[in-house]
Design a protein around this motif. Sequence first.
Motif, PDB file in Angstrom:
ATOM      1  N   VAL A 288     -19.107  22.044  76.116  1.00 38.39           N
ATOM      2  CA  VAL A 288     -19.421  23.214  76.943  1.00 38.39           C
ATOM      3  C   VAL A 288     -19.967  24.340  76.072  1.00 38.39           C
ATOM      4  O   VAL A 288     -20.989  24.970  76.400  1.00 38.39           O
ATOM      5  N   ALA A 289     -19.311  24.601  74.949  1.00 39.07           N
ATOM      6  CA  ALA A 289     -19.727  25.698  74.076  1.00 39.07           C
ATOM      7  C   ALA A 289     -21.138  25.467  73.534  1.00 39.07           C
ATOM      8  O   ALA A 289     -21.969  26.389  73.504  1.00 39.07           O
ATOM      9  N   ILE A 290     -21.440  24.256  73.112  1.00 32.26           N
ATOM     10  CA  ILE A 290     -22.773  23.942  72.589  1.00 32.26           C
ATOM     11  C   ILE A 290     -23.820  24.056  73.697  1.00 32.26           C
ATOM     12  O   ILE A 290     -24.906  24.611  73.494  1.00 32.26           O
ATOM     13  N   SER A 291     -23.482  23.562  74.874  1.00 34.74           N
ATOM     14  CA  SER A 291     -24.422  23.593  75.993  1.00 34.74           C
ATOM     15  C   SER A 291     -24.751  25.018  76.424  1.00 34.74           C
ATOM     16  O   SER A 291     -25.846  25.273  76.950  1.00 34.74           O
ATOM     17  N   MET A 292     -23.821  25.933  76.196  1.00 41.78           N
ATOM     18  CA  MET A 292     -24.012  27.318  76.621  1.00 41.78           C
ATOM     19  C   MET A 292     -24.631  28.196  75.524  1.00 41.78           C
ATOM     20  O   MET A 292     -24.786  29.400  75.721  1.00 41.78           O
ATOM     21  N   ASP A 293     -24.977  27.609  74.392  1.00 42.09           N
ATOM     22  CA  ASP A 293     -25.462  28.395  73.255  1.00 42.09           C
ATOM     23  C   ASP A 293     -26.795  27.847  72.735  1.00 42.09           C
ATOM     24  O   ASP A 293     -26.880  27.348  71.613  1.00 42.09           O
ATOM     25  N   PRO A 294     -27.866  27.954  73.541  1.00 46.56           N
ATOM     26  CA  PRO A 294     -29.160  27.432  73.082  1.00 46.56           C
ATOM     27  C   PRO A 294     -29.743  28.202  71.911  1.00 46.56           C
ATOM     28  O   PRO A 294     -30.637  27.694  71.224  1.00 46.56           O
ATOM     29  N   ASP A 295     -29.246  29.416  71.659  1.00 46.35           N
ATOM     30  CA  ASP A 295     -29.738  30.155  70.502  1.00 46.35           C
ATOM     31  C   ASP A 295     -29.313  29.483  69.198  1.00 46.35           C
ATOM     32  O   ASP A 295     -30.018  29.583  68.179  1.00 46.35           O
ATOM     33  N   THR A 296     -28.168  28.807  69.225  1.00 46.54           N
ATOM     34  CA  THR A 296     -27.669  28.104  68.029  1.00 46.54           C
ATOM     35  C   THR A 296     -27.981  26.621  68.069  1.00 46.54           C
ATOM     36  O   THR A 296     -28.251  26.009  67.032  1.00 46.54           O
TER      37      THR A 296
END
Length: 394
Positions: A49-57
């Motif tokens: 979830v965290a990765i999916s919500m952080d396209p800047d990273t």
Amino acid sequence: MSYAPGELDLIDPQTHVDAWPLYDWLREEAPVYRDKNGIWCVSRYDDIVAISMDPDTFTSQEGNRPLLPADHSFIHLDGPAHRMRRGLVERFFGPRSVNKMDQHLRDVTNALIDNVIESGKTEFVDDVAAPLPARIMCEMTGIPVEMADEVRSWLDVFCRGGNGPEFVDEATNDAFFKFGLLHMDLVEAQRAEPKDNLLQVWMDADVGGEKMNEDQLLFEHTMLMVGGSETSRNAITSGLLQLARHPEQRAWLMEHPEGMNNAVEEIIRFATPFISMSRVATKDTELHGHAISEGDTVMMMYPPANRDPRKFDDPHTFDIRRKFKKNQLAFGYGRHFCLGARLARAEVRVVVEETLRRMPDYQLDGEPSWAVSSFIQGITKLPLKFTPGARENG
């Protein structure tokens, strides 16, 4: 069970054969694991979830399959560009459009069941589960329905390329070439005679003041055909398998049709048709104490996340009455949540409902066969037997 860093090859299809013990180990003991290819594997629900919500990273723009380059479809875009291209076709997959399709989905499903109902047996993948979503996607994108089986055979072949570079071989290239020729013929035909379908929407679109180029048109078409066919097909088949193995749940569902929507969600959670998607780190970052460098590939593993005991009670148990505390992740999360999720749910629901109505006593007629893949988790053959019935149409 324990594996040293770099010991596992997570893009090798054989690694994913009977892999639940491995998936559990990764999630519980190595939630951030670097394999022999240098790919970081993430397998816990909250981390995905965290990765999916952080396209800047963690960007999609460098490709969503490990070690394979990005193509020209909108799933390899982030931010406003992604929203613009996705927004072109969202109305086709919204609640109003999908609700209108219900009777058509039933008509197609029952026509397929008619082909086998008198015989008392079926190989359900080829007879029903695969043809339905392939036909629907053909209709939506302008492909003649009489070509649906042939197109599906091409999709089956070039989907193998999603396993990694070594699987992009002559056969996958040939299948993609055949699809490309068909696509170009359709584009030419619709330039002469426009139609109301997804292909026409892409052809007519104004994207930042420009028309989509030929590569963008082709890969948009290809991406929706693959995504729209594979998810439903594998969820449908897995659902029928689990209901065959749990006759008490099947009986309950037949007596409680109001429980169907929850059952569909459990079927999809348990099936989790796509094993993984990947992102690329845009900068140095850290996850669970591991230093991930700019340019590293991070692979999100959906099957172990969908059985994360932190989110799902007794996660390895198939339970159509499960009380969901969290949404399952088979469709991804965030901006890249599966465009066709609503349609996939509708297709699973309709096929299960019509199968239970017309062949309520179906049983396994042999063991299912499973795909060997690091990309798609699914059943390739599901032999069933049942009391023969009568055709309903012709």
